[in-house]
Design a protein around this motif. Structure first.
Motif, PDB file in Angstrom:
ATOM      1  N   VAL A  44      -7.584   2.417  -2.053  1.00  0.00           N
ATOM      2  CA  VAL A  44      -6.276   1.930  -1.613  1.00  0.00           C
ATOM      3  C   VAL A  44      -5.401   1.826  -2.851  1.00  0.00           C
ATOM      4  CG1 VAL A  44      -5.042   0.055  -0.480  1.00  0.00           C
ATOM      5  CG2 VAL A  44      -7.344   0.653   0.283  1.00  0.00           C
ATOM      6  N   PHE A  45      -4.287   2.548  -2.845  1.00  0.00           N
ATOM      7  CA  PHE A  45      -3.384   2.582  -3.993  1.00  0.00           C
ATOM      8  C   PHE A  45      -2.147   1.739  -3.709  1.00  0.00           C
ATOM      9  CE2 PHE A  45      -5.827   6.441  -4.269  1.00  0.00           C
ATOM     10  CZ  PHE A  45      -6.060   6.607  -5.625  1.00  0.00           C
ATOM     11  N   THR A  46      -1.776   0.933  -4.698  1.00  0.00           N
ATOM     12  CA  THR A  46      -0.483   0.265  -4.697  1.00  0.00           C
ATOM     13  C   THR A  46       0.256   0.763  -5.927  1.00  0.00           C
ATOM     14  OG1 THR A  46      -1.230  -1.621  -6.015  1.00  0.00           O
ATOM     15  CG2 THR A  46      -1.502  -1.795  -3.619  1.00  0.00           C
ATOM     16  N   ALA A  47       1.482   0.279  -6.145  1.00  0.00           N
ATOM     17  CA  ALA A  47       2.230   0.695  -7.333  1.00  0.00           C
ATOM     18  C   ALA A  47       1.521   0.243  -8.605  1.00  0.00           C
ATOM     19  CB  ALA A  47       3.645   0.128  -7.289  1.00  0.00           C
ATOM     20  N   ALA A  48       0.810  -0.857  -8.535  1.00  0.00           N
ATOM     21  CA  ALA A  48       0.196  -1.435  -9.729  1.00  0.00           C
ATOM     22  C   ALA A  48      -1.233  -0.954  -9.985  1.00  0.00           C
ATOM     23  CB  ALA A  48       0.208  -2.957  -9.624  1.00  0.00           C
ATOM     24  N   GLU A  49      -2.000  -0.684  -8.953  1.00  0.00           N
ATOM     25  CA  GLU A  49      -3.413  -0.413  -9.180  1.00  0.00           C
ATOM     26  C   GLU A  49      -4.052   0.337  -8.015  1.00  0.00           C
ATOM     27  OE1 GLU A  49      -5.096  -4.276  -9.664  1.00  0.00           O
ATOM     28  OE2 GLU A  49      -4.646  -4.874  -7.628  1.00  0.00           O
ATOM     29  N   VAL A  87       0.844  -1.197   0.000  1.00  0.00           N
ATOM     30  CA  VAL A  87       0.000   0.000   0.000  1.00  0.00           C
ATOM     31  C   VAL A  87       0.877   1.244   0.000  1.00  0.00           C
ATOM     32  CG1 VAL A  87      -1.694   1.324   1.334  1.00  0.00           C
ATOM     33  CG2 VAL A  87      -1.939  -1.156   1.118  1.00  0.00           C
ATOM     34  N   GLN A  88       0.593   2.157  -0.943  1.00  0.00           N
ATOM     35  CA  GLN A  88       1.343   3.407  -1.038  1.00  0.00           C
ATOM     36  C   GLN A  88       0.541   4.617  -0.573  1.00  0.00           C
ATOM     37  OE1 GLN A  88       2.675   3.628  -5.113  1.00  0.00           O
ATOM     38  NE2 GLN A  88       4.476   2.405  -4.662  1.00  0.00           N
ATOM     39  N   ASN A  89      -0.766   4.561  -0.798  1.00  0.00           N
ATOM     40  CA  ASN A  89      -1.588   5.724  -0.480  1.00  0.00           C
ATOM     41  C   ASN A  89      -3.015   5.260  -0.177  1.00  0.00           C
ATOM     42  OD1 ASN A  89      -2.212   8.445  -0.175  1.00  0.00           O
ATOM     43  ND2 ASN A  89      -2.742   8.703  -2.329  1.00  0.00           N
ATOM     44  N   ILE A  90      -3.683   5.991   0.685  1.00  0.00           N
ATOM     45  CA  ILE A  90      -5.083   5.735   1.007  1.00  0.00           C
ATOM     46  C   ILE A  90      -5.818   7.050   0.788  1.00  0.00           C
ATOM     47  CG2 ILE A  90      -6.703   4.938   2.756  1.00  0.00           C
ATOM     48  CD1 ILE A  90      -4.114   3.867   4.220  1.00  0.00           C
ATOM     49  N   ALA A 118      -3.690   2.646   7.639  1.00  0.00           N
ATOM     50  CA  ALA A 118      -2.392   3.335   7.658  1.00  0.00           C
ATOM     51  C   ALA A 118      -1.494   2.742   8.750  1.00  0.00           C
ATOM     52  CB  ALA A 118      -2.594   4.831   7.882  1.00  0.00           C
ATOM     53  N   HIS A 119      -2.060   2.486   9.916  1.00  0.00           N
ATOM     54  CA  HIS A 119      -1.290   1.913  11.010  1.00  0.00           C
ATOM     55  C   HIS A 119      -0.790   0.509  10.657  1.00  0.00           C
ATOM     56  CE1 HIS A 119      -0.021   0.983  15.080  1.00  0.00           C
ATOM     57  NE2 HIS A 119      -0.771  -0.117  15.052  1.00  0.00           N
TER      58      HIS A 119
END
Length: 172
Positions: A137-142, A116-119, A162-163
């Motif tokens: 929920v963002f990952t590098a791929a999707e 997970v990179q961003n919420i 996030a935690h």
């Protein structure tokens, strides 16, 4: 493994129903306008604007058939959200987020928290009307969405993800 999925907010059914109804109605208005426009330009005597003594012109018949089709599509659009709601949900565990959806083709999306990179949260006009948000929920791929989270619970859910993401990245 049997996982305890958290159901979506029950009000999401009404958001989906309203969105579907608007989409089906706009689609049918465009279809009717295109068909009637084609009749006016191709064969003006067959359109709704024809001034014949008979009210059953091909343009009128097309309009009636379009209305029947609209009612069928509208009924489906209003019933499908109830089925969609029954199979949708999410689960947040120590290392993964699980998102379940799909009526005919069922999908379970597994997101490793370490990826997970961003919420992010998002709220359109229909969600705002029903006091809900979507959590992305963002990952590098999707990007994956958990739809229809109540406003009161969104901060808690976002903070929990996030935690757990921070803890998962510390373990690596």
């Amino acid at each position: 493994m049997n996982r305890a999925y958290t159901p979506l907010c029950p009000r999401i059914k009404y958001v989906w129903m309203l969105g579907n109804a608007i989409g089906v109605t706009l689609f049918m208005v465009i279809v009717c306008a295109v068909i009637q426009g084609a009749l006016v330009f191709a064969a003006p005597e067959l359109s709704l604007l024809a001034s014949e003594t008979s009210s059953f012109t091909p343009g009128f018949i097309v309009l009636v058939c379009s209305c029947v089709l609209w009612l069928i599509l509208l009924a489906a659009a209003l019933l499908l959200p109830f089925l969609q709601y029954k199979v949708s949900g999410y689960a947040i565990e120590e290392h993964y987020i699980f998102i379940r959806r799909g009526i005919i083709w069922r999908h379970t999306i597994v997101i490793p928290l370490v990826r997970v990179q961003n919420i992010d949260t998002e709220q359109g006009p229909l969600l705002s009307l029903f006091k809900m948000l979507d959590l992305s929920v963002f990952t590098a791929a999707e990007q994956q969405r958990i739809p229809g989270i109540e406003q009161e619970h969104i901060d808690t859910l976002r903070d929990k993800i996030a935690h757990l993401t921070r803890l998962a990245k510390e373990d690596v």
